[in-house]
Motif scaffolding. Structure first.
Motif, PDB file in Angstrom:
ATOM      1  N   SER A 188      13.905 -12.179 -16.862  1.00 37.12           N
ATOM      2  CA  SER A 188      14.153 -11.137 -17.943  1.00 37.12           C
ATOM      3  C   SER A 188      12.947 -10.772 -18.726  1.00 37.12           C
ATOM      4  CB  SER A 188      15.028 -11.531 -19.065  1.00 37.12           C
ATOM      5  OG  SER A 188      14.487 -12.595 -19.742  1.00 37.12           O
ATOM      6  N   ASP A 189      11.604 -11.418 -18.369  1.00 34.71           N
ATOM      7  CA  ASP A 189      10.528 -11.028 -18.907  1.00 34.71           C
ATOM      8  C   ASP A 189       9.623  -9.808 -17.943  1.00 34.71           C
ATOM      9  OD1 ASP A 189       8.599 -10.910 -20.876  1.00 34.71           O
ATOM     10  OD2 ASP A 189       7.297 -12.425 -20.190  1.00 34.71           O
ATOM     11  N   TYR A 190      10.323  -9.540 -16.842  1.00 32.59           N
ATOM     12  CA  TYR A 190       9.724  -8.725 -15.731  1.00 32.59           C
ATOM     13  C   TYR A 190      10.166  -7.250 -16.186  1.00 32.59           C
ATOM     14  CZ  TYR A 190       9.090  -5.976 -11.624  1.00 32.59           C
ATOM     15  OH  TYR A 190       8.759  -4.803 -10.597  1.00 32.59           O
ATOM     16  N   LYS A 191       8.884  -6.517 -16.484  1.00 31.97           N
ATOM     17  CA  LYS A 191       9.161  -5.049 -16.897  1.00 31.97           C
ATOM     18  C   LYS A 191       8.696  -3.942 -15.816  1.00 31.97           C
ATOM     19  CE  LYS A 191       7.320  -2.034 -20.241  1.00 31.97           C
ATOM     20  NZ  LYS A 191       6.520  -1.437 -21.312  1.00 31.97           N
ATOM     21  N   GLU A 192       7.826  -4.250 -15.226  1.00 27.52           N
ATOM     22  CA  GLU A 192       7.655  -3.152 -14.003  1.00 27.52           C
ATOM     23  C   GLU A 192       6.300  -3.726 -13.155  1.00 27.52           C
ATOM     24  OE1 GLU A 192       6.445   0.599 -15.435  1.00 27.52           O
ATOM     25  OE2 GLU A 192       4.621  -0.031 -16.787  1.00 27.52           O
ATOM     26  N   MET A 193       6.427  -2.994 -11.854  1.00 30.41           N
ATOM     27  CA  MET A 193       5.314  -3.108 -11.216  1.00 30.41           C
ATOM     28  C   MET A 193       4.502  -1.773 -10.824  1.00 30.41           C
ATOM     29  SD  MET A 193       3.967  -5.778  -9.082  1.00 30.41           S
ATOM     30  CE  MET A 193       5.264  -6.664  -8.882  1.00 30.41           C
ATOM     31  N   ALA A 194       3.301  -2.098 -10.954  1.00 31.72           N
ATOM     32  CA  ALA A 194       2.288  -0.789 -10.881  1.00 31.72           C
ATOM     33  C   ALA A 194       1.494  -0.729  -9.742  1.00 31.72           C
ATOM     34  CB  ALA A 194       1.480  -0.564 -12.184  1.00 31.72           C
ATOM     35  N   LEU A 195       1.418   0.452  -9.013  1.00 28.89           N
ATOM     36  CA  LEU A 195       0.354   0.468  -7.951  1.00 28.89           C
ATOM     37  C   LEU A 195      -0.987   0.783  -8.362  1.00 28.89           C
ATOM     38  CD1 LEU A 195       0.093   0.562  -4.840  1.00 28.89           C
ATOM     39  CD2 LEU A 195       0.552   2.766  -5.098  1.00 28.89           C
ATOM     40  N   VAL A 196      -2.113   0.000  -8.249  1.00 26.10           N
ATOM     41  CA  VAL A 196      -3.221   0.700  -8.776  1.00 26.10           C
ATOM     42  C   VAL A 196      -4.263   0.697  -7.709  1.00 26.10           C
ATOM     43  CG1 VAL A 196      -2.992  -0.208 -11.174  1.00 26.10           C
ATOM     44  CG2 VAL A 196      -3.908  -1.804  -9.582  1.00 26.10           C
ATOM     45  N   GLY A 197      -5.679   0.764  -8.185  1.00 25.48           N
ATOM     46  CA  GLY A 197      -6.733   0.513  -6.861  1.00 25.48           C
ATOM     47  C   GLY A 197      -6.585   1.712  -6.399  1.00 25.48           C
ATOM     48  N   SER A 198      -7.256   1.594  -4.987  1.00 26.67           N
ATOM     49  CA  SER A 198      -7.415   2.736  -4.118  1.00 26.67           C
ATOM     50  C   SER A 198      -6.383   3.457  -3.600  1.00 26.67           C
ATOM     51  CB  SER A 198      -8.296   2.294  -3.012  1.00 26.67           C
ATOM     52  OG  SER A 198      -9.553   1.853  -3.213  1.00 26.67           O
ATOM     53  N   LEU A 199      -5.212   2.868  -3.540  1.00 26.93           N
ATOM     54  CA  LEU A 199      -4.115   3.560  -2.856  1.00 26.93           C
ATOM     55  C   LEU A 199      -3.570   4.491  -4.107  1.00 26.93           C
ATOM     56  CD1 LEU A 199      -1.580   4.130  -1.010  1.00 26.93           C
ATOM     57  CD2 LEU A 199      -0.551   1.911  -1.766  1.00 26.93           C
ATOM     58  N   ALA A 200      -3.636   4.198  -5.028  1.00 25.03           N
ATOM     59  CA  ALA A 200      -3.026   5.064  -6.200  1.00 25.03           C
ATOM     60  C   ALA A 200      -4.031   6.076  -6.569  1.00 25.03           C
ATOM     61  CB  ALA A 200      -2.838   4.071  -7.621  1.00 25.03           C
ATOM     62  N   LEU A 201      -5.211   6.082  -6.243  1.00 18.70           N
ATOM     63  CA  LEU A 201      -6.406   7.140  -6.421  1.00 18.70           C
ATOM     64  C   LEU A 201      -6.566   7.862  -5.306  1.00 18.70           C
ATOM     65  CD1 LEU A 201      -9.035   4.828  -8.512  1.00 18.70           C
ATOM     66  CD2 LEU A 201      -7.244   6.609  -9.387  1.00 18.70           C
ATOM     67  N   ALA A 202      -5.570   7.688  -4.141  1.00 21.37           N
ATOM     68  CA  ALA A 202      -5.879   8.422  -2.856  1.00 21.37           C
ATOM     69  C   ALA A 202      -7.193   8.377  -2.121  1.00 21.37           C
ATOM     70  CB  ALA A 202      -5.760   9.905  -3.279  1.00 21.37           C
ATOM     71  N   LEU A 203      -7.776   7.031  -2.575  1.00 18.30           N
ATOM     72  CA  LEU A 203      -9.128   6.639  -1.769  1.00 18.30           C
ATOM     73  C   LEU A 203      -8.958   5.585  -0.716  1.00 18.30           C
ATOM     74  CD1 LEU A 203     -11.086   6.526  -5.059  1.00 18.30           C
ATOM     75  CD2 LEU A 203     -10.793   8.559  -3.569  1.00 18.30           C
ATOM     76  N   GLU A 204      -7.819   5.725  -0.146  1.00 23.11           N
ATOM     77  CA  GLU A 204      -7.428   4.537   0.594  1.00 23.11           C
ATOM     78  C   GLU A 204      -8.246   4.757   2.047  1.00 23.11           C
ATOM     79  OE1 GLU A 204      -5.521   6.624  -0.717  1.00 23.11           O
ATOM     80  OE2 GLU A 204      -4.513   7.762   0.991  1.00 23.11           O
ATOM     81  N   THR A 205      -8.735   3.591   2.453  1.00 28.19           N
ATOM     82  CA  THR A 205      -9.145   3.572   3.810  1.00 28.19           C
ATOM     83  C   THR A 205      -8.809   2.558   4.550  1.00 28.19           C
ATOM     84  OG1 THR A 205     -10.919   1.898   3.075  1.00 28.19           O
ATOM     85  CG2 THR A 205     -11.457   4.431   3.239  1.00 28.19           C
ATOM     86  N   PRO A 206      -8.945   2.237   6.116  1.00 29.15           N
ATOM     87  CA  PRO A 206      -8.306   1.431   7.082  1.00 29.15           C
ATOM     88  C   PRO A 206      -8.978   0.047   6.507  1.00 29.15           C
ATOM     89  CG  PRO A 206      -8.817   3.174   8.142  1.00 29.15           C
ATOM     90  CD  PRO A 206      -9.444   3.680   6.841  1.00 29.15           C
ATOM     91  N   GLY A 207      -7.936  -1.044   6.247  1.00 28.54           N
ATOM     92  CA  GLY A 207      -8.280  -2.318   6.271  1.00 28.54           C
ATOM     93  C   GLY A 207      -8.376  -2.853   4.682  1.00 28.54           C
TER      94      GLY A 207
END
Length: 593
Positions: A188-207
């Motif tokens: 019950s203590d679970y609230k949410e999962m947040a995407l952060v880092g490069s994927l969230a900032l549209a800075l994704e690269t392979p690998g």
């Protein structure tokens, strides 16, 4: 296996938008021909990008107007793509020529971006294992590549998009599995999962990995993060979850880091990083979106700002050149992004709306060149970078502390006001400046010729462990190390052969951190001599070093008795680093006056 989390919604929104707005395959060349079009685009930006140090604007507070940079868009770098995983599309080598007889980048042996996984695998095959990254190098037997630098940049971005798009189903599956494990562990203590880092900032690269933050209802100080992450680990390695990851995957809880994290890895590739209640990571994403360098969430179109594409190319450079990361004892990626944003702000008034509309990749190339120009002195990474609260107004003040042969870089977190730049050893500082200098020199050639060979070299990958120091060594290996800098001793760079590594008893990682001054490296110094008209390195005295001294590994030929020989590239690298150490010594003396 998809659930309605914010993280998976973010991924799915990208995939839908990508389908509605297909990426254009390449920039359209003018009727003058491809080379003429490239050189014309570069000429309009060359003066600003190649300015000398004395021409750089004086430091101090500057109001940043990303204006054109934020509004202008490129349809080649979709924020829809993700960073995790190692699957790719195969490309057959072929030789083709344009109307002017120029050999295309896809000529045999000149693949600008090699297939990372060989032939594309079917879904069942992809589930069984995770391919390792492999890259093609320039082949001396191949015809010279005469395509434009901007076309190379275009193809590089298209390649990254295609690669990352192919990883979308696996990323969704991994995120779902991690979320499910967190829900089970926290109940019950679970609230949410947040995407952060490069994927969230549209800075994704392979690998790259997928960065997640699990948020609890309870305040962070009331939650034992390590205990929760260990419960999540146990669930992820259970039969109910293991089938969703590649064969041979491991789940490791790193509990001796400043922020405990759980890493899902396969081989040397990190698939997912999970932190608990890491609110500053969530705040970083919000800040970048609010000040304009990345698209909103979700993006309304596939096209993204020029600044976003520039930051993405910089991140690809960091990955290809194996620039040490924060966990290694160097700068975190977010620090590099902030340094780049400061430079882009300096250049924001240099581009006309017409250029950004008609030839945006020329602006990207100019911004990259300006970035490498800005920080390529030993004092370039010495000072304090600070952004005003909630805005992109930045200032960089030079440091005047009296620490011989040390750079003191401070990058203030725009949200929390803490320093994002950990203390760097002089050895790490020299490596960073050397890589920045190398990229600057190559980009100057690109800007003057418009050809892609030099741009290819900017992103030329280095072997995986060149800039990493192993926590144990069964065999001797050769390295460049930084010596001196204490008291009145002079700074220098030497070639050593490291025979054994003794790590701190509590250290668990397979590599040693560059800030470590307690672990020891038993080595011999090899001094340069001319033997039969050839530069040879002869073994001299034994020495005990620490990871703090380590710059990078090098390959040698010869033996200890007759002497070691460096190839031309490694020898040039060593001489360049020696010059930087000497400059650092003189610069430190000036600072201390």
């Amino acid at each position: 296996m998809a659930v309605g989390t914010a993280a998976n919604d973010r991924i799915e929104n990208h995939a839908v938008e990508k389908e509605r707005n297909p990426v254009s395959p390449q920039l359209q060349a003018s009727p003058k021909g491809r080379d003429a079009d490239v050189k014309e685009g570069l000429a309009s930006t060359r003066t600003q990008a190649d300015c000398k140090k004395e021409d750089v604007a004086k430091e101090g507070e500057r109001h940043v107007d990303f204006g054109y940079l934020s509004e202008s868009v490129i349809s080649t770098a979709s924020p829809a793509m993700s960073e995790a995983g190692e699957s790719g599309e195969s490309s057959n080598s072929s030789v083709s020529q344009d109307a002017h007889g120029n050999v295309d980048c896809h000529s045999n042996g000149l693949l600008p971006f090699a297939d990372l996984a060989g032939a594309r695998r079917s879904a069942p095959e992809a589930q069984k294992g995770h391919a390792q990254v492999e890259f093609a190098a320039l082949s001396p037997e191949s015809p010279p590549c005469c395509c434009g630098g901007l076309q190379y940049l275009q193809e590089m971005l298209n390649y990254m998009d295609s690669y990352c798009q192919g990883m979308r189903p696996w990323q969704q599956q991994w995120v779902s599995l991690v979320e499910s494990a967190c829900r089970t562990a926290l109940e019950s203590d679970y609230k949410e999962m947040a995407l952060v880092g490069s994927l969230a900032l549209a800075l994704e690269t392979p690998g790259s990995d997928v960065d997640l933050v699990c948020v609890t209802h309870s305040p962070a100080h009331q939650v034992d993060a390590v205990t929760v992450l260990r419960k999540v680990r146990d669930i992820l390695v259970s039969d109910s979850h293991s089938s969703g990851f590649p064969d041979g995957y491991t789940v490791l809880v790193i509990d001796d880091a400043r922020i405990p994290i759980l890493s899902v890895t396969t081989g040397s590739q990190v698939l997912v990083d999970l932190a608990l209640n890491s609110h500053h990571s969530i705040q970083h994403v919000s800040w970048f979106r609010n000040v304009g360098p990345v698209p909103p969430n979700p993006p309304t179109v596939v096209q993204v700002p020029v600044l976003t594409v520039t930051l993405r190319c910089l991140k690809w450079w960091l990955r290809m050149r194996r620039i040490p990361r924060m966990k290694d004892g160097s700068l975190p990626t977010v620090a590099w992004m902030l340094l780049a944003m400061h430079v882009c702000a300096e250049q924001s008034g240099s581009f006309s709306p017409e250029l950004l509309s008609e030839n945006p990749l020329a602006a990207v190339l100019a911004l990259l060149s300006a970035f490498f120009q800005r920080y390529t002195t030993v004092s370039g990474l010495d000072g304090k970078l600070q952004f005003e609260k909630g805005s992109a107004v930045s200032s960089f003040e030079q440091s005047f502390q009296k620490r011989p042969c040390h750079a003191d870089l401070v990058i203030v977190d725009p949200e929390s006001d803490v320093n994002l730049a950990p203390p760097m050893s002089p050895a790490t500082h020299i490596l960073l400046v050397h890589e920045l200098l190398r990229a600057r020199s190559l980009l100057k050639s690109v800007m003057s010729t418009g050809q892609c060979q030099h741009l290819h070299s900017v992103f030329q990958p280095v072997p995986e462990f060149v800039n990493s120091l192993p926590a144990s060594a069964s065999d001797s290996f050769d390295a460049l190390v930084f010596l001196g800098g204490n008291g009145d001793s002079s700074c220098t760079v030497e070639l050593v052969r490291i025979h054994s590594v003794g790590k701190m008893p509590w250290w668990q990682a397979p590599f040693l951190a560059r800030w470590d001054m307690q672990s020891h490296l038993d080595a011999h110094i090899f001094c340069e001599q001319q033997v039969a008209g050839r530069c040879t390195f002869i073994q001299t005295k034994a020495i005990t070093l620490s990871p703090w001294n380590f710059i990078c590994r090098v390959e040698t030929s010869g033996d200890e008795q007759k002497g070691l020989i460096l190839d031309d590239e490694a020898l040039h690298c060593m001489k360049s680093m020696k010059a930087l150490a000497s400059e650092m010594q003189g610069w430190a003396a000036i600072k201390s006056r």
